[in-house]
Scaffold this motif. Structure first.
Motif, PDB file in Angstrom:
ATOM      1  N   LEU A  20       0.862  -1.111   0.112  1.00  0.00           N
ATOM      2  CA  LEU A  20       0.043   0.064  -0.084  1.00  0.00           C
ATOM      3  C   LEU A  20       0.805   1.139   0.051  1.00  0.00           C
ATOM      4  O   LEU A  20       0.347   2.349   0.191  1.00  0.00           O
ATOM      5  CB  LEU A  20      -0.868   0.237   1.244  1.00  0.00           C
ATOM      6  N   ALA A  23      -0.169   4.011  -2.687  1.00  0.00           N
ATOM      7  CA  ALA A  23      -1.476   4.581  -2.340  1.00  0.00           C
ATOM      8  C   ALA A  23      -1.424   5.396  -1.236  1.00  0.00           C
ATOM      9  O   ALA A  23      -1.967   6.501  -1.272  1.00  0.00           O
ATOM     10  CB  ALA A  23      -2.385   3.454  -1.934  1.00  0.00           C
ATOM     11  N   LEU A  27      -2.457   9.541  -1.308  1.00  0.00           N
ATOM     12  CA  LEU A  27      -3.302   9.993  -0.170  1.00  0.00           C
ATOM     13  C   LEU A  27      -2.831  11.135   0.422  1.00  0.00           C
ATOM     14  O   LEU A  27      -3.411  12.155   0.589  1.00  0.00           O
ATOM     15  CB  LEU A  27      -3.786   9.006   0.669  1.00  0.00           C
ATOM     16  N   LEU A  45      -6.254   3.602  -6.356  1.00  0.00           N
ATOM     17  CA  LEU A  45      -6.688   3.998  -4.981  1.00  0.00           C
ATOM     18  C   LEU A  45      -8.060   3.172  -4.635  1.00  0.00           C
ATOM     19  O   LEU A  45      -8.182   2.332  -3.947  1.00  0.00           O
ATOM     20  CB  LEU A  45      -7.020   5.173  -4.696  1.00  0.00           C
ATOM     21  N   GLY A  46      -8.847   3.107  -5.702  1.00  0.00           N
ATOM     22  CA  GLY A  46      -9.937   2.375  -5.556  1.00  0.00           C
ATOM     23  C   GLY A  46      -9.616   0.721  -5.424  1.00  0.00           C
ATOM     24  O   GLY A  46     -10.200   0.099  -4.833  1.00  0.00           O
ATOM     25  N   ALA A  49      -8.230  -0.109  -2.141  1.00  0.00           N
ATOM     26  CA  ALA A  49      -9.152  -0.413  -1.253  1.00  0.00           C
ATOM     27  C   ALA A  49     -10.054  -1.453  -1.327  1.00  0.00           C
ATOM     28  O   ALA A  49     -10.266  -2.267  -0.312  1.00  0.00           O
ATOM     29  CB  ALA A  49     -10.078   0.868  -1.389  1.00  0.00           C
ATOM     30  N   VAL A  50     -10.297  -1.889  -2.496  1.00  0.00           N
ATOM     31  CA  VAL A  50     -10.983  -3.245  -2.700  1.00  0.00           C
ATOM     32  C   VAL A  50     -10.001  -4.447  -2.465  1.00  0.00           C
ATOM     33  O   VAL A  50     -10.544  -5.455  -1.772  1.00  0.00           O
ATOM     34  CB  VAL A  50     -11.396  -3.377  -4.131  1.00  0.00           C
ATOM     35  N   LEU A  52      -7.623  -4.484  -0.237  1.00  0.00           N
ATOM     36  CA  LEU A  52      -7.554  -4.342   1.159  1.00  0.00           C
ATOM     37  C   LEU A  52      -8.765  -5.113   1.875  1.00  0.00           C
ATOM     38  O   LEU A  52      -8.451  -5.801   2.967  1.00  0.00           O
ATOM     39  CB  LEU A  52      -7.186  -3.019   1.632  1.00  0.00           C
ATOM     40  N   VAL A  53      -9.871  -4.718   1.538  1.00  0.00           N
ATOM     41  CA  VAL A  53     -11.117  -5.485   1.979  1.00  0.00           C
ATOM     42  C   VAL A  53     -10.998  -6.813   1.719  1.00  0.00           C
ATOM     43  O   VAL A  53     -11.339  -7.763   2.800  1.00  0.00           O
ATOM     44  CB  VAL A  53     -12.331  -4.562   1.540  1.00  0.00           C
TER      45      VAL A  53
END
Length: 58
Positions: A20, A23, A27, A45-46, A49-50, A52-53
């Motif tokens: 990350l 990213a 940020l 970034l999107g 995030a996906v 990471l989830v």
């Protein structure tokens, strides 16, 4: 930090955080320098995030 984590049972967490880093740079540039991210950066970034989830739920 990564080398320390490889000697501990935190390798999975360290690998996620290391992936990350780009990213985090984007940020920080948005927050601190008030830069607008390019479309590719916003898409990255999107996706980060996906990912990471997904990694957290797995």
């Amino acid at each position: 930090m990564y080398l320390f984590a490889t000697r501990q049972p935190l390798v999975a967490l360290a690998s996620v955080l290391a992936s990350l880093y780009p990213a985090i740079v984007v940020l920080l540039s948005v927050v601190l320098l008030r830069e607008r991210p390019a479309r590719t950066q916003a898409a990255g970034l999107g996706l980060a995030a996906v990912a990471l989830v997904c990694r957290t739920l797995a």
